[in-house]
Design a protein around this motif. Sequence first.
Motif, PDB file in Angstrom:
ATOM      1  N   VAL A 139       1.202  -1.300  -0.277  1.00 34.47           N
ATOM      2  CA  VAL A 139      -0.345  -0.075  -0.196  1.00 34.47           C
ATOM      3  C   VAL A 139       0.801   1.444  -0.233  1.00 34.47           C
ATOM      4  O   VAL A 139       1.926   1.462   1.130  1.00 34.47           O
ATOM      5  CB  VAL A 139      -1.088   0.107   1.304  1.00 34.47           C
ATOM      6  CG1 VAL A 139      -1.527   1.539   0.898  1.00 34.47           C
ATOM      7  CG2 VAL A 139      -2.092  -1.147   1.449  1.00 34.47           C
ATOM      8  N   TYR A 140       0.921   1.791  -1.123  1.00 37.80           N
ATOM      9  CA  TYR A 140       1.558   3.626  -0.894  1.00 37.80           C
ATOM     10  C   TYR A 140       0.957   4.673  -0.251  1.00 37.80           C
ATOM     11  O   TYR A 140      -0.463   4.613  -0.472  1.00 37.80           O
ATOM     12  CB  TYR A 140       1.717   3.596  -2.637  1.00 37.80           C
ATOM     13  CG  TYR A 140       2.476   2.820  -3.392  1.00 37.80           C
ATOM     14  CD1 TYR A 140       3.689   2.412  -3.142  1.00 37.80           C
ATOM     15  CD2 TYR A 140       1.401   1.637  -3.962  1.00 37.80           C
ATOM     16  CE1 TYR A 140       4.557   1.511  -4.354  1.00 37.80           C
ATOM     17  CE2 TYR A 140       2.580   0.379  -4.956  1.00 37.80           C
ATOM     18  CZ  TYR A 140       3.534   0.214  -4.573  1.00 37.80           C
ATOM     19  OH  TYR A 140       4.247  -0.278  -5.499  1.00 37.80           O
ATOM     20  N   THR A 141       1.293   5.012   0.360  1.00 39.05           N
ATOM     21  CA  THR A 141       0.629   6.641   1.217  1.00 39.05           C
ATOM     22  C   THR A 141       1.478   7.696   0.628  1.00 39.05           C
ATOM     23  O   THR A 141       2.695   7.814   0.506  1.00 39.05           O
ATOM     24  CB  THR A 141       1.207   6.269   2.218  1.00 39.05           C
ATOM     25  OG1 THR A 141       0.052   5.103   3.242  1.00 39.05           O
ATOM     26  CG2 THR A 141       0.400   7.577   3.302  1.00 39.05           C
ATOM     27  N   ASP A 143       1.489  11.837   1.359  1.00 35.92           N
ATOM     28  CA  ASP A 143       1.186  12.745   2.120  1.00 35.92           C
ATOM     29  C   ASP A 143       1.646  14.091   0.915  1.00 35.92           C
ATOM     30  O   ASP A 143       2.533  14.511   1.161  1.00 35.92           O
ATOM     31  CB  ASP A 143       2.269  12.524   3.091  1.00 35.92           C
ATOM     32  CG  ASP A 143       2.249  13.597   4.212  1.00 35.92           C
ATOM     33  OD1 ASP A 143       1.468  14.763   3.847  1.00 35.92           O
ATOM     34  OD2 ASP A 143       2.869  13.380   4.759  1.00 35.92           O
ATOM     35  N   LYS A 178      -3.831  13.033   2.994  1.00 34.65           N
ATOM     36  CA  LYS A 178      -3.373  11.651   3.016  1.00 34.65           C
ATOM     37  C   LYS A 178      -4.470  11.140   1.765  1.00 34.65           C
ATOM     38  O   LYS A 178      -4.617  11.345   2.603  1.00 34.65           O
ATOM     39  CB  LYS A 178      -3.015  11.406   3.961  1.00 34.65           C
ATOM     40  CG  LYS A 178      -2.016  12.278   5.195  1.00 34.65           C
ATOM     41  CD  LYS A 178      -1.270  11.258   6.647  1.00 34.65           C
ATOM     42  CE  LYS A 178      -0.080  11.927   7.228  1.00 34.65           C
ATOM     43  NZ  LYS A 178      -0.036  11.681   8.734  1.00 34.65           N
ATOM     44  N   SER A 179      -3.186   9.925   1.307  1.00 32.06           N
ATOM     45  CA  SER A 179      -4.117   9.092   0.114  1.00 32.06           C
ATOM     46  C   SER A 179      -3.400   7.759   0.535  1.00 32.06           C
ATOM     47  O   SER A 179      -1.854   8.276   0.249  1.00 32.06           O
ATOM     48  CB  SER A 179      -4.356   9.936  -0.684  1.00 32.06           C
ATOM     49  OG  SER A 179      -5.065   8.956  -1.321  1.00 32.06           O
ATOM     50  N   GLN A 180      -3.744   6.699   0.337  1.00 28.96           N
ATOM     51  CA  GLN A 180      -3.297   5.622   0.033  1.00 28.96           C
ATOM     52  C   GLN A 180      -4.128   4.910  -1.034  1.00 28.96           C
ATOM     53  O   GLN A 180      -5.352   5.051  -1.506  1.00 28.96           O
ATOM     54  CB  GLN A 180      -4.030   5.255   1.609  1.00 28.96           C
ATOM     55  CG  GLN A 180      -3.125   5.851   2.588  1.00 28.96           C
ATOM     56  CD  GLN A 180      -3.369   3.894   3.665  1.00 28.96           C
ATOM     57  OE1 GLN A 180      -4.550   3.528   4.329  1.00 28.96           O
ATOM     58  NE2 GLN A 180      -1.937   4.285   4.764  1.00 28.96           N
ATOM     59  N   LYS A 182      -4.008   1.206  -2.948  1.00 35.12           N
ATOM     60  CA  LYS A 182      -3.359  -0.251  -3.134  1.00 35.12           C
ATOM     61  C   LYS A 182      -2.769  -0.911  -4.515  1.00 35.12           C
ATOM     62  O   LYS A 182      -2.614  -0.094  -5.783  1.00 35.12           O
ATOM     63  CB  LYS A 182      -4.819  -1.204  -3.088  1.00 35.12           C
ATOM     64  CG  LYS A 182      -5.005  -0.937  -1.763  1.00 35.12           C
ATOM     65  CD  LYS A 182      -6.268  -1.949  -1.211  1.00 35.12           C
ATOM     66  CE  LYS A 182      -7.790  -2.233   0.489  1.00 35.12           C
ATOM     67  NZ  LYS A 182      -8.376  -2.797  -0.353  1.00 35.12           N
ATOM     68  N   ASN A 204      -7.351   6.354  -1.530  1.00 32.74           N
ATOM     69  CA  ASN A 204      -8.830   5.941  -0.507  1.00 32.74           C
ATOM     70  C   ASN A 204      -8.007   7.756   0.463  1.00 32.74           C
ATOM     71  O   ASN A 204      -6.995   7.591  -0.081  1.00 32.74           O
ATOM     72  CB  ASN A 204      -8.559   5.442   0.854  1.00 32.74           C
ATOM     73  CG  ASN A 204      -8.611   3.650   0.148  1.00 32.74           C
ATOM     74  OD1 ASN A 204      -9.913   3.684   0.302  1.00 32.74           O
ATOM     75  ND2 ASN A 204      -7.600   2.505   1.213  1.00 32.74           N
ATOM     76  N   THR A 206      -8.426  10.753   3.234  1.00 35.79           N
ATOM     77  CA  THR A 206      -7.585  11.037   4.502  1.00 35.79           C
ATOM     78  C   THR A 206      -7.285  12.253   4.988  1.00 35.79           C
ATOM     79  O   THR A 206      -6.330  12.472   4.130  1.00 35.79           O
ATOM     80  CB  THR A 206      -6.760  10.268   5.808  1.00 35.79           C
ATOM     81  OG1 THR A 206      -6.946   8.976   6.230  1.00 35.79           O
ATOM     82  CG2 THR A 206      -6.936  11.311   7.298  1.00 35.79           C
ATOM     83  N   VAL A 238       5.869  10.114  -1.421  1.00 34.75           N
ATOM     84  CA  VAL A 238       5.094   8.791  -0.624  1.00 34.75           C
ATOM     85  C   VAL A 238       6.099   8.177  -0.067  1.00 34.75           C
ATOM     86  O   VAL A 238       7.723   8.061   0.063  1.00 34.75           O
ATOM     87  CB  VAL A 238       5.461   8.369  -1.958  1.00 34.75           C
ATOM     88  CG1 VAL A 238       4.687   7.169  -2.461  1.00 34.75           C
ATOM     89  CG2 VAL A 238       4.504   9.601  -3.494  1.00 34.75           C
ATOM     90  N   ASP A 239       5.280   7.226   1.123  1.00 28.42           N
ATOM     91  CA  ASP A 239       6.156   6.534   1.722  1.00 28.42           C
ATOM     92  C   ASP A 239       7.039   5.541   0.478  1.00 28.42           C
ATOM     93  O   ASP A 239       7.529   4.594   1.926  1.00 28.42           O
ATOM     94  CB  ASP A 239       6.148   6.397   2.439  1.00 28.42           C
ATOM     95  CG  ASP A 239       4.911   4.967   2.248  1.00 28.42           C
ATOM     96  OD1 ASP A 239       4.252   4.958   1.282  1.00 28.42           O
ATOM     97  OD2 ASP A 239       3.803   4.313   2.782  1.00 28.42           O
TER      98      ASP A 239
END
Length: 589
Positions: A139-141, A143, A178-180, A182, A204, A206, A238-239
Amino acid sequence: MGLNIDLKLLPMKAHYFLFNAGTGAVVSYMPVYARQLGFSTFVVGTIYSILPILGLISKPLFGVIADRYQRHKLMFVIFIVIAIGAFSSIQFIPPIPKHTQIDYHCSYNEADLKFCPSSMDHCAADLFLQNSNKNITKVYTFDLKCEVKEDWMWNHICKEWDRDENCKRNENNIIHIKSQVKYDDIKKMQEKNDKDCIYFLHPNLTYNDKPVAKSSICPKSSVASNDGSFRLTCTGFVDDSNVMDLIVEPSVNDTKFTSYPQFWFFFAALSISWIAIAVIVSVGDAICFHLLGKRHELYGHQRLWGAIGWGSFALLSGFLVDSFSFSVIFYLMTAALLPDTLVSSCLDFKPNKVSSSIIRDIGRLFRSVRVIVFFLWCISIGVFIGVLWNFLFWYLEDLADQNGDCKSQERIKTLEGLVNSIQSFGGELPFFFISGWFITKIGHVNAMTLVLFVMGIRLICYSLLTNPWWVLPIEFSQGMTFGISYTAMTMYANVVAPSGTSATLQGLVGAIFEGVGVSSGSFICGYLMKAYTGRIAFRIFGVAAICLSFLHYFVHKFLDNFDTKHDYRSAANAIPNDDFQMLEDTDYY
């Protein structure tokens, strides 16, 4: 006739090998290294149009100092040490800060994160997508900080995302989200019919630490703009390092690059190294001709060791850069130039005459029309060599990108190493060996004309390439365009140099060649590649070289007829005898 080795010339041969090995490992890769730091073709072209001007000043200046105070060898060794320090410092310069620009985008109730770089690296994108498919749980987060431009967008954010009565538009129009995403929502660019963008679908969301319902992310079509879109321009992180490598771009542009300290550090280090190389080359050639004495036609036999050093280390560095990183080229440079300082200190150089007035003696040469034409030829060939030195590799990398051949891109540094190797072993090495005989046989003037013509054909061939690997056969022409041209240039300068001014004139010729010629070629080519394409730029230079070869031929024909008609050959108009007789005893190598 036996083969004898002149021990007095061995340190000179060793210097040419080690010096060109060390510089061959780094010099050719500096323009593409600058690209990796984040500079554009225009910025690199500007830098490489200024560097030769520094050579224009330093070569004759230090040549005069060396001739005046007879400190050729000391100056020689000092500048080799300076070159080591300047080149080594470049590896510690950090890259230009990078930024990400991602659009948070809704179109007809479907949300995505969209990234469209100024120049898409399709091979890196395909590799990323392939690797993503191997990690099905990833899952890529994201910011992100996003700019909200329209009132209706703020209204939607407050009502559907924030759901707070006190929500209102802030002064800077920036929100933090923030967005994730898949792994299975990462789609290939082709699926969106947009090859220049990457889409992260169904994110997704937030906002203010509150999850936003999928049904509320996008506004209803009746609320949205006319095309049903809802777009936020965002920057952020991105994380995942692989995603970051893919979506970041240098933040520098062609109008603000001087505001970055990285530019000034790079420019200063490159300037010092360029000055050092300029002095080493001009003073070194003067020392070489001094050691040869009247056997100046054997200069190519010494200089060919430089081709061996350059070719072997350039090939090795290209392979190692592809296998490891750019840092390896600086280690190779140091490994070659450090022993060069020891070898150069062993040169048996004992100057025997000092000019009473160096400036006056050199000034007399400008009374000769033929010498002036020679200087103009040096400028012309410098323009075209500047194009090859500074933009050939850049052009090949652009070809690999345009060709969509990912395998070519993966081994592009190896290709560049092979280019250097063929230039040295297949081109320069044999032509440096025969250069004295060749120039004596056809004459300096004819050799210079032929060099321009072959250079034109070479540049036009580059402009016809569709696959970068087809460049390799063209590189055999390096023997004529550089091996013969450089030997003719230095031999001609050595013969016309008044006694006691060899280093000064070698420096002056080198300054005209690089400071005017290479500088102009770098600037013009950088502009043409930015305004048009590398293909058009190389074709323009190729046609120009062929035209100049015919002009050079007819100018000398006119001068020959003029001299014959008027029976006029004063000392001022004297040129090197194009009928040099080879020494019968040419068994020294």
